[in-house]
Design a protein around this motif. Sequence first.
Motif, short mmCIF file in Angstrom:
data_model
loop_
_atom_site.label_atom_id
_atom_site.label_comp_id
_atom_site.label_asym_id
_atom_site.label_seq_id
_atom_site.Cartn_x
_atom_site.Cartn_y
_atom_site.Cartn_z
N SER A 14 0.84 -1.20 0.00
CA SER A 14 0.00 0.00 0.00
C SER A 14 0.88 1.25 0.00
O SER A 14 2.09 1.15 0.18
N PRO A 15 0.26 2.43 -0.16
CA PRO A 15 1.05 3.68 -0.10
C PRO A 15 1.66 3.89 1.29
O PRO A 15 2.47 4.78 1.49
N ASP A 38 -2.95 4.53 -4.50
CA ASP A 38 -3.24 3.23 -3.89
C ASP A 38 -3.68 2.27 -4.99
O ASP A 38 -4.81 2.34 -5.49
N LEU A 39 -2.78 1.36 -5.36
CA LEU A 39 -3.06 0.45 -6.48
C LEU A 39 -4.03 -0.67 -6.13
O LEU A 39 -4.47 -1.41 -7.00
N HIS A 46 -9.64 -7.96 -7.31
CA HIS A 46 -9.69 -7.91 -8.78
C HIS A 46 -8.52 -7.12 -9.37
O HIS A 46 -8.62 -6.54 -10.45
N LEU A 47 -7.41 -7.13 -8.64
CA LEU A 47 -6.19 -6.48 -9.11
C LEU A 47 -5.67 -7.16 -10.38
O LEU A 47 -5.66 -8.38 -10.48
N ILE A 53 -1.95 -0.18 -14.73
CA ILE A 53 -1.47 0.69 -15.81
C ILE A 53 -2.51 1.78 -16.11
O ILE A 53 -2.18 2.97 -16.21
N THR A 54 -3.77 1.37 -16.22
CA THR A 54 -4.85 2.33 -16.51
C THR A 54 -4.97 3.36 -15.39
O THR A 54 -5.11 4.57 -15.63
N GLN A 55 -4.89 2.88 -14.15
CA GLN A 55 -5.04 3.77 -12.99
C GLN A 55 -3.92 4.80 -12.92
O GLN A 55 -4.16 5.99 -12.69
#
Length: 220
Positions: A14-15, A38-39, A46-47, A53-55
């Motif tokens: 996480s960040p 925060d990826l 559902h990562l 990449i889109t985010q």
Amino acid sequence: MSTQYIYLHGFASSPNSAKARDIGDRFAQIHTKLKIPDLNAGDFSHLTITRQITQVAAEFSNNSTPVTLIGSSLGGLTTAHLGQQYLQVQRLVLLAPAFEFLSHWLPKLGDEELQRWQQEKYIMVYHYGEQRKLPLSYDFVTDAAQYQEKFLQRPIPTLILHGKNDEVIPIEASRNFGRWRSPPQVSRPWVELVELDSDHALGNVMEEIWQAIRLFCQLP
């Protein structure tokens, strides 16, 4: 024109991770903005690399602002593919990047566990950011399979910092990336690899890492 800096944390992180906080603090000390998205995006289950990449691309200010990406582990792999796809990405810093990671990670699960994951669609994974186990969809694997190092051909200045005793992603993965020789005959002279006396966490070499980032990115 001022550069935009973005940090991508690792898988099941996480960040708020030690590395993200450390590097974030150091950017703050030199009064330079560092975005740390925060990826997990509120839905770790559902990562996928495609979603990451889109985010991250959505964080780019506009088409003309140069971007420097710093990525850790799976974030490092994602960073490399962002650099391939988006021309405004001008520089990459990869911390123990997860090159060849399916070939390192999946065998550790074993065949039975892998088959069960395929059949049941989800597997429980320990999430360091949440400090508990969370389900992860098998789509993560099928999506990741398309992101292969052989597609990373854009000559973008790249600094890799990797621990010689990395127990998660062997340092060979980064060595192979720099001098990739399988057809078509390509090496990557734009990649600089710094080998550190550390493990995957890189916790004992953060000062060295920061000095290397500062020099490479020409930060104040």
